[in-house]
Design an enzyme around this catalytic site. Structure first.
Site, mmCIF file in Angstrom:
data_model
loop_
_atom_site.group_PDB
_atom_site.id
_atom_site.type_symbol
_atom_site.label_atom_id
_atom_site.label_comp_id
_atom_site.label_asym_id
_atom_site.label_seq_id
_atom_site.Cartn_x
_atom_site.Cartn_y
_atom_site.Cartn_z
ATOM 1 C CD GLN A 102 76.627 61.241 27.343
ATOM 2 O OE1 GLN A 102 75.913 60.503 28.031
ATOM 3 N NE2 GLN A 102 77.714 61.784 27.824
ATOM 4 C CG ASN A 103 74.518 56.002 22.952
ATOM 5 O OD1 ASN A 103 75.381 56.151 23.811
ATOM 6 N ND2 ASN A 103 73.333 55.494 23.205
ATOM 7 C CG HIS A 115 80.127 62.283 22.038
ATOM 8 N ND1 HIS A 115 79.874 61.462 23.116
ATOM 9 C CD2 HIS A 115 80.472 63.488 22.545
ATOM 10 C CE1 HIS A 115 80.067 62.157 24.234
ATOM 11 N NE2 HIS A 115 80.420 63.376 23.922
ATOM 12 C CB SER A 166 74.700 58.656 30.414
ATOM 13 O OG SER A 166 75.958 59.310 30.521
#
Ligand SMILES: [Zn+2]
Length: 291
Positions: free
Chosen positions: A116-117, A134, A234
């Site tokens: 997600q980084n 993302h 996360s």
């Protein structure tokens, strides 16, 4: 990024952290484990998490896609803040956690890395196939002609237009921007697309924007092909990551979560651990490759 964030989230009371490191080691020893990583994996690289050690949300109002597209002032604010924040992101280096994940992948214990980084640190650690759910801050996309270009090029142009903005004690956030005084934002000059003069946007998924469907499908496929799912750093606050945890659990696959603090995915996990990721993953890699 951080699509469909639900207010509240996992901040209500500590969830039980169950199991031990041995359970995570057993999970990995079975090989073909998909990893889903979040901001907590990059904190040891100097990029702060959205939450402090107490788990409370930092004050941070992220740019929404709607504001960015609709408002020249919004874009100026984003790029001014990002111009400062990028200097820290560009300097950041992968930490022991990123390196251990790459070691686990090379040794066959990890089959896929989804992150997600947007900081590019998995790639910098050698995990070239990491799926950046993302997007990535090191790329820029033109909303006019669709051309993608490098952030390094844009950075040179923004420096030529604005110089280096020095902001003491600027608090970086994982989106790669910082809080800036209004006067600095007002004076900031944004660079247009060199090909068509259109609006440049970082190649990341903003709040209010959806992850492109083919990328989501790619992640589902990676989870389907894996034997288990390991979440690293996360809190799974946003559905864009949580859905893969639910998907794995529904398919009957074991899920383990290593994160400082409770997560929205804890109910789907057989193992939840709160341990520092760099040291923990390094230990796991050593134990798995020495046996
Ligand atoms: Zn263009």
């Amino acid at each position: 990024m951080h699509v469909h964030r639900t207010p509240g989230g996992p901040e209500t009371g500590p969830a039980p952290r169950t199991g031990g490191l041995a359970e995570v080691e057993r999970l990995l020893a079975g090989r073909d484990v998909a990893v889903l990583s979040g901001a907590g994996l990059s904190t040891e690289s100097g990029i702060p998490d959205y939450r402090g050690a107490t788990g409370s949300r930092r004050r941070h109002t992220p740019m929404t896609y709607q504001e960015f597209v609709a408002s020249e002032q919004g874009r100026r604010r984003y790029w001014a803040r990002s111009h400062v924040g990028w200097q820290a992101i560009a300097r950041a280096e992968p930490n022991a956690g990123h390196r251990a994940v790459e070691g686990l992948r090379r040794s066959g214990f990890v089959s896929a890395v989804i992150t997600q980084n947007v900081d590019g640190l998995h790639r910098a650690a050698g995990t070239l196939g990491a799926v950046e759910l993302h997007g990535g801050l090191d790329r820029v996309v033109c909303l006019g002609c669709g051309r993608r270009s490098s952030r390094a090029d844009l950075d040179r142009r923004l420096h030529a237009l604005n110089g280096t903005l020095f902001v003491p004690d600027a608090a970086l956030n994982p989106d790669g921007d910082v809080q800036l005084p209004g006067a600095l934002v007002e004076a900031f000059r944004v660079a247009p697309c060199e090909a068509c003069g259109g609006v440049l946007k970082p190649d990341v998924v903003f709040f209010g924007e959806s992850v492109p469907k083919p990328r989501v499908q790619q992640c589902y496929d990676l989870v389907d092909a894996a034997r288990a799912l390991l979440v690293l750093g996360s809190s799974l606050t946003v559905m864009s990551g949580l859905r893969f945890v639910r998907h794995a659990a529904r398919a009957g696959k074991p899920v383990a979560i290593v994160n400082q603090g409770a997560t929205r995915g804890d109910e789907y996990a057989g193992t939840t651990l709160a341990l520092p990721l760099g040291a923990t993953l390094t230990t796991l890699l050593e134990q798995l490759t020495s046996s």
